[in-house]
Structures are given as C-alpha cells and as structure tokens.
Design a protein around this motif. Structure first.
Motif, PDB file in Angstrom:
ATOM      1  N   ARG A   1      32.686  23.695  -6.809  1.00 56.41           N
ATOM      2  CA  ARG A   1      32.173  22.328  -6.856  1.00 56.41           C
ATOM      3  C   ARG A   1      31.799  21.791  -5.468  1.00 56.41           C
ATOM      4  O   ARG A   1      30.724  21.259  -5.275  1.00 56.41           O
ATOM      5  CB  ARG A   1      33.203  21.416  -7.509  1.00 56.41           C
ATOM      6  CG  ARG A   1      32.659  20.045  -7.884  1.00 56.41           C
ATOM      7  CD  ARG A   1      33.632  19.276  -8.750  1.00 56.41           C
ATOM      8  NE  ARG A   1      33.070  18.021  -9.197  1.00 56.41           N
ATOM      9  CZ  ARG A   1      33.706  17.145  -9.943  1.00 56.41           C
ATOM     10  NH1 ARG A   1      34.952  17.414 -10.328  1.00 56.41           N
ATOM     11  NH2 ARG A   1      33.141  16.026 -10.326  1.00 56.41           N
TER      12      ARG A   1
ATOM     13  N   GLN B   1      39.009  27.985 -13.655  1.00 54.35           N
ATOM     14  CA  GLN B   1      38.543  27.404 -14.910  1.00 54.35           C
ATOM     15  C   GLN B   1      37.225  28.043 -15.276  1.00 54.35           C
ATOM     16  O   GLN B   1      36.268  28.008 -14.500  1.00 54.35           O
ATOM     17  CB  GLN B   1      38.373  25.888 -14.766  1.00 54.35           C
ATOM     18  CG  GLN B   1      37.876  25.190 -16.023  1.00 54.35           C
ATOM     19  CD  GLN B   1      38.912  25.198 -17.126  1.00 54.35           C
ATOM     20  OE1 GLN B   1      40.111  25.189 -16.857  1.00 54.35           O
ATOM     21  NE2 GLN B   1      38.479  25.227 -18.373  1.00 54.35           N
ATOM     22  N   GLY B   2      37.168  28.665 -16.442  1.00 51.72           N
ATOM     23  CA  GLY B   2      35.926  29.293 -16.893  1.00 51.72           C
ATOM     24  C   GLY B   2      35.450  30.400 -15.986  1.00 51.72           C
ATOM     25  O   GLY B   2      34.233  30.583 -15.830  1.00 51.72           O
TER      26      GLY B   2
ATOM     27  N   TYR C   1      39.491  20.482  -9.009  1.00 54.54           N
ATOM     28  CA  TYR C   1      39.978  20.927 -10.312  1.00 54.54           C
ATOM     29  C   TYR C   1      40.550  19.747 -11.089  1.00 54.54           C
ATOM     30  O   TYR C   1      40.233  19.540 -12.266  1.00 54.54           O
ATOM     31  CB  TYR C   1      41.038  22.013 -10.155  1.00 54.54           C
ATOM     32  CG  TYR C   1      41.666  22.392 -11.474  1.00 54.54           C
ATOM     33  CD1 TYR C   1      41.052  23.334 -12.305  1.00 54.54           C
ATOM     34  CD2 TYR C   1      42.841  21.798 -11.908  1.00 54.54           C
ATOM     35  CE1 TYR C   1      41.600  23.673 -13.528  1.00 54.54           C
ATOM     36  CE2 TYR C   1      43.404  22.124 -13.138  1.00 54.54           C
ATOM     37  CZ  TYR C   1      42.778  23.060 -13.943  1.00 54.54           C
ATOM     38  OH  TYR C   1      43.318  23.376 -15.164  1.00 54.54           O
ATOM     39  N   HIS C   2      41.430  18.953 -10.443  1.00 56.12           N
ATOM     40  CA  HIS C   2      42.057  17.839 -11.143  1.00 56.12           C
ATOM     41  C   HIS C   2      41.034  16.771 -11.524  1.00 56.12           C
ATOM     42  O   HIS C   2      41.117  16.192 -12.614  1.00 56.12           O
ATOM     43  CB  HIS C   2      43.162  17.230 -10.277  1.00 56.12           C
ATOM     44  CG  HIS C   2      44.384  18.095 -10.193  1.00 56.12           C
ATOM     45  ND1 HIS C   2      45.097  18.474 -11.311  1.00 56.12           N
ATOM     46  CD2 HIS C   2      45.020  18.657  -9.125  1.00 56.12           C
ATOM     47  CE1 HIS C   2      46.123  19.226 -10.944  1.00 56.12           C
ATOM     48  NE2 HIS C   2      46.089  19.346  -9.624  1.00 56.12           N
TER      49      HIS C   2
ATOM     50  N   ALA D   1      37.932  17.240 -12.243  1.00 60.18           N
ATOM     51  CA  ALA D   1      37.015  17.720 -13.278  1.00 60.18           C
ATOM     52  C   ALA D   1      37.704  18.075 -14.589  1.00 60.18           C
ATOM     53  O   ALA D   1      37.133  17.861 -15.667  1.00 60.18           O
ATOM     54  CB  ALA D   1      36.252  18.949 -12.758  1.00 60.18           C
ATOM     55  N   PHE D   2      38.945  18.587 -14.533  1.00 58.35           N
ATOM     56  CA  PHE D   2      39.530  19.164 -15.740  1.00 58.35           C
ATOM     57  C   PHE D   2      40.884  18.588 -16.160  1.00 58.35           C
ATOM     58  O   PHE D   2      41.287  18.773 -17.312  1.00 58.35           O
ATOM     59  CB  PHE D   2      39.685  20.682 -15.560  1.00 58.35           C
ATOM     60  CG  PHE D   2      38.408  21.378 -15.195  1.00 58.35           C
ATOM     61  CD1 PHE D   2      37.382  21.503 -16.122  1.00 58.35           C
ATOM     62  CD2 PHE D   2      38.203  21.888 -13.916  1.00 58.35           C
ATOM     63  CE1 PHE D   2      36.195  22.145 -15.787  1.00 58.35           C
ATOM     64  CE2 PHE D   2      37.025  22.517 -13.574  1.00 58.35           C
ATOM     65  CZ  PHE D   2      36.008  22.654 -14.515  1.00 58.35           C
ATOM     66  N   SER D   3      41.609  17.932 -15.284  1.00 59.61           N
ATOM     67  CA  SER D   3      42.930  17.438 -15.664  1.00 59.61           C
ATOM     68  C   SER D   3      42.807  16.265 -16.633  1.00 59.61           C
ATOM     69  O   SER D   3      41.850  15.491 -16.565  1.00 59.61           O
ATOM     70  CB  SER D   3      43.712  16.992 -14.418  1.00 59.61           C
ATOM     71  OG  SER D   3      44.110  18.108 -13.659  1.00 59.61           O
TER      72      SER D   3
ATOM     73  N   PRO E   1      43.670  11.296 -12.621  1.00 57.90           N
ATOM     74  CA  PRO E   1      44.012  12.620 -13.144  1.00 57.90           C
ATOM     75  C   PRO E   1      45.516  12.850 -13.103  1.00 57.90           C
ATOM     76  O   PRO E   1      46.205  12.388 -12.199  1.00 57.90           O
ATOM     77  CB  PRO E   1      43.275  13.570 -12.205  1.00 57.90           C
ATOM     78  CG  PRO E   1      43.102  12.802 -10.933  1.00 57.90           C
ATOM     79  CD  PRO E   1      42.938  11.371 -11.331  1.00 57.90           C
TER      80      PRO E   1
END
Length: 323
Positions: free
Chosen positions: A118, A131-132, A141-142, A144-146, A155
C-alpha cells in the motif's frame, strides 16, 4: 409488560473477544555460505542514490546502471574462479538475487523489493502482515483490513469484542447512559445501544403507579397504569382490596369507606358509606333510617326537625327539652 425495549440475555458476553492476526517476520538467509559475496555486494545499495543522479544526467535509468555493474562484477568474479550462483529469483522484479536474499510469503526477494503493497515502505527489518498473498506494514494492514470499533470507528488492533452485531474495542463497550463497563450481569439492549441493568430499568421499564419503581415481575394493570401487586392498596388506609373491587378518585384507588369519606358521603349517624337513598341536613348526609331524633330516636323527616347544640330533635322533644 408492553415495553418497547428489548432485553438481551444477561450472559450477553457471548460476544467473546477474538484475537487479531499476529504480524509475521521475514525469514533470514538460511546459511552464511555467500557471506563474502554479500559483503561485496552490500555497497551497491549505498551507491544507488549516486547512480540515480548519474543516470539522470546521462539519460540512463539507475536500474540499468545497477544491472551493468552487477554483470561486470559477476564477470570479474568468474575470472577469479568464483562462481556467484543466484540465490533465487526476486518475486518483485523477477531478476536473479546475487547478494542478500529475503524469504517471505513462500517466495524470495531482494530486501529492498519486499515492500508494503500500500505505502511502499520496506519490510525487510520488521514485522509485516499478509492479506491476499500481499505484504502490508502494520499501520496499513489495520487501516485496510482490521474490524472497526462501533464506538470510536478506529481499527481494532488487538482483541475484538463482538456484540449487537458490531465489533468493539473491549474498553469501548460500555453503558450508553452512565459509561460504566459491563460486569458479570452483562447488558441490556434498546434501540441498538447497550445499557447496564440499572439504567435499563430506570429508563425503559414501566414504573409502578404506587412506588414509582420499575415493574419487572408480577404486576397489575389498573387506572391506566401498572402496579406491583403489593403496591395496589387503598391510598388512605393502605389495605389491599381482598374482594377485588376498589373505588377510583383522581387516579388513585380507595376502599369503599375512604372513597366515601373523601366524597363526603359517609352517614353521620352510623359512620358508614351512603350508597343508596340519602338525606342531607345541616351539611351532612344520612341514611334515611339513621336520620332520627337525638332524644327519642324517632325517625325524622326533612323539614320537620329542630337543631340544637349540633344535634337534631323532633319538634315535641325539642320543645320539651329547650322551651
């Protein structure tokens, strides 16, 4: 009880905290077999900025200059009898790795090419999240996905608490009214918000018309309200209505005697309520059979009595006693 609020089970901490995925670490080089070559090639990374400046002046990409230097260095090593076998193919640039190699996500990378998908931050020296099939720094990460906290919208990086079909930081799941974190008794829900047991009762449970405390168990419906069974008694004498009947006055229940006392319909002769025919005299009410001469006890007729010292007499007794 006719309450709109929905009471969640007290064991509402079925919203068990769930751990968030832990960061991963790149694998170190498996051996020190290429140590001398690694040291020799390490300086290339430090010269990258210089090459970029040179490349801009000459119109040649810095990447091409690096590739040329690596090819030249490899030929020089081969002339010295040193074979520099690639340590793998970089998953990012798809070129052979001649120096330090980084292993992560089941692939090999140039350390400077293993970056956050990212923001592009290099991840070779610290933890990362996957992730993916892609690697991310902790912050991205947090973000975008948490899961997001229903209270602060931030998040959730550690433990996740799930309740009311939403996710929460454990420290942010508290009573929407008083702000206290829920204890062993759990919480109650109304309109999608959690409340402690005490505030839920105070705010949403019907109140007893007698004591104004919440009604939660057995109750009576009367006089357009609800009552604890022990609170539905005569307002005056506090006795319960054993025969099931009561009298209403100004929204309050009364037994027959005290209802008529309040209404002024108690017989002045016997002290009992006047419910049928009634004689009114001297501002008082009487049963017809109790409207009698105070001396001879003969029944009187309205308009044929005499009064003296707050008592009533027939005409003959009045004349005999007072004339």
């Amino acid at each position: 009880l006719g309450v709109d609020a929905t009471a969640s089970p007290l064991s509402a901490m079925s919203s068990t905290p769930v751990p968030v995925p832990k960061p991963l670490l790149p694998s170190p080089p498996p051996t020190e077999a290429a140590w001398q070559l690694d040291e020799l090639l390490a300086d290339l990374g430090h010269t990258q900025s210089k090459l970029a400046a040179i490349g801009q002046g000459a119109g040649v990409p810095a990447e091409s200059l690096l590739d040329n230097m690596l090819d030249s260095l490899t030929r020089d090593l081969q002339e010295l009898g040193i074979t520099a076998a690639p340590a793998g193919i970089c998953a990012s640039c798809r070129k052979p790795i001649a120096g330090k190699v980084l292993t992560a996500l089941g692939k090999t990378w140039h350390p400077e090419h293993f970056t956050c998908a990212r923001c592009g931050q290099e991840l070779d020296k610290g933890p990362f999240f996957e992730q993916g099939g892609q690697a991310f720094c902790e912050e991205d990460y947090h973000q975008a996905f948490s899961p997001r906290c229903a209270y602060c919208a931030g998040p959730i990086r550690e433990k996740v608490l799930t309740a009311l079909e939403q996710t929460w930081h454990p420290e942010h799941f508290f009573c929407a009214h008083c702000g206290k974190v829920f204890g062993n008794e759990g919480f109650r829900e109304c309109n999608g918000k959690p409340y402690c047991h005490q505030d839920f009762l105070a705010m949403f449970t019907p109140k007893c018309q007698g004591c104004e405390r919440p009604v939660t168990d057995d109750y009576l419906s009367a006089l357009q309200g609800v009552w604890h069974t022990e609170c539905f008694v005569c307002t005056e004498c506090l006795t319960s209505f054993t025969n099931g009947s009561f009298f209403e006055l100004e929204g309050r229940p009364y037994c027959e005697l005290h209802f008529h006392q309040r209404q002024g319909t108690i017989c002045h002769g016997c002290g009992r309520p006047v419910t049928g025919r009634c004689i009114t005299a001297m501002g008082r009410k009487y049963h017809p059979e109790h409207f009698v001469c105070a001396y001879c006890l003969g029944r009187l007729h309205k308009g044929t009595f005499r009064e003296c010292s707050d008592k009533i007499y027939c005409q003959p007794c009045h004349d005999k006693l007072f004339v």
